[in-house]
Design a protein around this motif. Structure first.
Motif, PDB file in Angstrom:
ATOM      1  N   GLN A  96      62.573  35.065  39.211  1.00  0.00           N
ATOM      2  CA  GLN A  96      63.696  35.128  38.273  1.00  0.00           C
ATOM      3  C   GLN A  96      65.003  35.489  38.961  1.00  0.00           C
ATOM      4  N   VAL A  97      64.926  36.337  39.971  1.00  0.00           N
ATOM      5  CA  VAL A  97      66.144  36.764  40.678  1.00  0.00           C
ATOM      6  C   VAL A  97      66.548  35.739  41.740  1.00  0.00           C
ATOM      7  N   LEU A  98      65.558  35.182  42.447  1.00  0.00           N
ATOM      8  CA  LEU A  98      65.879  34.274  43.550  1.00  0.00           C
ATOM      9  C   LEU A  98      66.221  32.856  43.099  1.00  0.00           C
ATOM     10  N   SER A  99      65.629  32.411  41.998  1.00  0.00           N
ATOM     11  CA  SER A  99      65.837  31.017  41.565  1.00  0.00           C
ATOM     12  C   SER A  99      67.307  30.640  41.405  1.00  0.00           C
ATOM     13  N   TYR A 111      64.146  17.404  40.649  1.00  0.00           N
ATOM     14  CA  TYR A 111      64.036  17.663  39.217  1.00  0.00           C
ATOM     15  C   TYR A 111      62.907  18.619  38.831  1.00  0.00           C
ATOM     16  N   GLY A 112      62.030  18.944  39.753  1.00  0.00           N
ATOM     17  CA  GLY A 112      60.856  19.730  39.400  1.00  0.00           C
ATOM     18  C   GLY A 112      61.096  21.236  39.394  1.00  0.00           C
ATOM     19  N   PHE A 113      60.628  21.911  38.354  1.00  0.00           N
ATOM     20  CA  PHE A 113      60.626  23.379  38.267  1.00  0.00           C
ATOM     21  C   PHE A 113      62.021  23.973  38.472  1.00  0.00           C
ATOM     22  N   ARG A 114      62.990  23.356  37.805  1.00  0.00           N
ATOM     23  CA  ARG A 114      64.355  23.852  37.852  1.00  0.00           C
ATOM     24  C   ARG A 114      64.888  23.955  36.427  1.00  0.00           C
ATOM     25  N   PRO A 115      65.796  24.902  36.171  1.00  0.00           N
ATOM     26  CA  PRO A 115      66.308  25.070  34.805  1.00  0.00           C
ATOM     27  C   PRO A 115      67.012  23.816  34.296  1.00  0.00           C
ATOM     28  N   ASN A 116      66.723  23.461  33.056  1.00  0.00           N
ATOM     29  CA  ASN A 116      67.358  22.324  32.374  1.00  0.00           C
ATOM     30  C   ASN A 116      67.155  20.987  33.087  1.00  0.00           C
ATOM     31  N   ASN A 197      53.229  32.108  40.510  1.00  0.00           N
ATOM     32  CA  ASN A 197      54.546  31.977  39.867  1.00  0.00           C
ATOM     33  C   ASN A 197      55.670  31.704  40.860  1.00  0.00           C
ATOM     34  N   LEU A 198      55.450  32.071  42.118  1.00  0.00           N
ATOM     35  CA  LEU A 198      56.467  31.830  43.143  1.00  0.00           C
ATOM     36  C   LEU A 198      56.349  30.445  43.778  1.00  0.00           C
ATOM     37  N   ASN A 204      60.137  24.028  46.410  1.00  0.00           N
ATOM     38  CA  ASN A 204      61.482  23.434  46.370  1.00  0.00           C
ATOM     39  C   ASN A 204      62.318  23.863  47.574  1.00  0.00           C
ATOM     40  N   ILE A 205      62.152  25.113  48.005  1.00  0.00           N
ATOM     41  CA  ILE A 205      62.884  25.594  49.190  1.00  0.00           C
ATOM     42  C   ILE A 205      62.463  24.793  50.414  1.00  0.00           C
TER      43      ILE A 205
END
Length: 427
Positions: A96-99, A111-116, A197-198, A204-205
């Protein structure tokens, strides 16, 4: 580089509460310690301060993830790692903090596992490229991506943004926490467990390096997690891209490209599948369009078959609710695809199977006669047909049930056809 102390933000009370709520919403099975989601709240009330103290002093040790095998539609298995519920909360708090810090660094074509951002956005962008003439597809398959990520390479990428040694240490501990397979512990020298969860953020990184390389070459691509397709204008260009990008992935990223599954293809190839979608050429409009891939359809039909099996002795109302839930979710995912005719056929087959189930549940001739009369059949026909030797399949497709358990009656019972969901979305 971000100078502020990130660990304080991760261990902030509000952030931890939000992480707990998210893990609770996600549900999921227990990890190696057997602790369930239901037991988690009480456990955290008693032990939260001690867990925070251990994290701050770098003494916290995540437990191994529980390795399970999830059957795939092609007959293979997907390896999934289930962290303990406590570890999931901490991983979620970190994510939640690093994203937000990393998300601004990511490519617009990821597009994967990113907000909106959603799978349908990736499909629409791919269609845009195809219809601009980039209709040779380089489909590169990463072999066991989550199991082949090099920790040092990944942590080097993380440390470019995260300037907090405590957070770096905590993430590495999750990477090397090991896995438990059939009661045996195994070290994790490489890889990031798929299921943590990470993991989506870490993937993505890692693959942002690939995105940046493709962008620097001016290539058109879309990526969703480890699914990536590159679109070019000619077969020659596709072969050149396949060679050079494969070399970059293996030599620079240290990942493995599956040569057997990677391919150069066209959108309307029946075997071309991306995020569950296939593509076809609408020759009237001269455009490529999306549709659910035949394998996605087969999986969907199999699930419907399981929900309409004759020996499933559950209340019909509950059965209909489960069917509606499955159909609604499937249509919502594939809503940008062309599938009206497909859904009409699937709806008809579902009604047929539901009639079979109802006939089977009526069991005895007496009960069948009573229900047929109740549904409007005259007594003589009801008596004759209640003693029939025909099987459920023949009865379900005959006038006996199609004129009594009508489509209208099934709708009144709560059954919502997939085509109705679809047309409502496209109204």
């Amino acid at each position: 580089m971000y100078e502020r102390k990130l660990l304080d933000a991760i261990l902030d009370k509000e952030n931890l509460n939000q992480a707990f709520k998210q893990v609770k919403r996600n549900k999921g099975a227990a990890g190696v310690d057997g602790m369930t989601i239901e037991e988690l709240e009480e456990h955290l009330k008693k032990n939260k301060d001690e867990i925070i103290r251990q994290i701050r002093q770098r003494k916290f040790q995540p437990q191994p993830v529980l390795r399970v095998e999830i059957p795939k539609s092609n007959g293979g298995v997907r390896l999934l790692g289930i962290p303990t519920v406590t570890d999931r909360v901490i991983q979620q708090a970190v994510a939640q903090v690093l994203s937000p810090l990393f998300d601004r660094e990511f490519s617009e074509y990821s597009y994967g596992f990113r907000p909106n951002r959603y799978a349908e956005m990736a499909i629409l962008k791919a269609l845009e490229f195809m219809n601009d003439g980039y209709d040779w597809i380089v489909d590169i398959d990463l072999e066991r991506f989550f199991d082949t990520v090099h920790h040092d390479r990944l942590m080097n990428l993380v440390s470019r943004i995260v300037d907090d040694g405590d957070v770096i240490s905590l993430i590495r501990k999750f990477l090397i926490s090991g896995v438990q397979i059939n009661e045996e512990y195994k070290e994790t020298i490489i890889g990031t467990p798929q299921g943590g969860n990470l993991s989506p953020l870490l993937s993505n990184i890692m693959l942002n390096e690939l995105d940046q390389e493709l962008e620097s070459r001016g290539l058109n691509f879309v990526r969703y997690a480890d699914d990536c397709i590159i679109m070019v204008k000619s077969e020659m260009a596709a072969r050149r891209v396949m060679r050079s990008v494969t070399k970059f992935i293996e030599e620079k990223l240290g990942l493995i490209v599956n040569a057997k599954k990677s391919k150069i293809t066209k959108p309307n190839d029946p075997n071309m599948k991306f995020l569950g979608f296939g593509f076809f050429r609408d020759y009237q409009e001269g455009l490529y369009k999306a549709k659910p891939h035949r394998k996605s359809v087969e999986t969907f039909q199999y699930k419907l078959k399981q929900l309409t099996r004759k020996n499933w002795s559950v209340d019909t109302k509950f059965q209909v609710e489960r069917i509606n839930q499955l159909v609604r979710g499937w249509v919502n995912y594939f809503k940008i695809g062309v599938m009206k005719t497909l859904l009409k056929n699937i709806d008809a087959h579902t009604r047929f199977r539901l009639r079979m189930c109802i006939w089977k549940k009526w069991k005895t001739p007496k009960n069948r006669r009573k229900n047929l009369i109740k549904l409007g059949m005259n007594r003589n026909d009801a008596y004759k047909n209640s003693h029939t030797s025909k099987g459920p399949a023949r009865i379900a497709s005959s006038w006996v049930l199609t004129t009594t358990i009508t489509n209208k009656r099934l709708a009144a019972f709560g059954l919502v056809p997939g085509v109705q969901h679809y047309t409502k979305i496209h109204a």
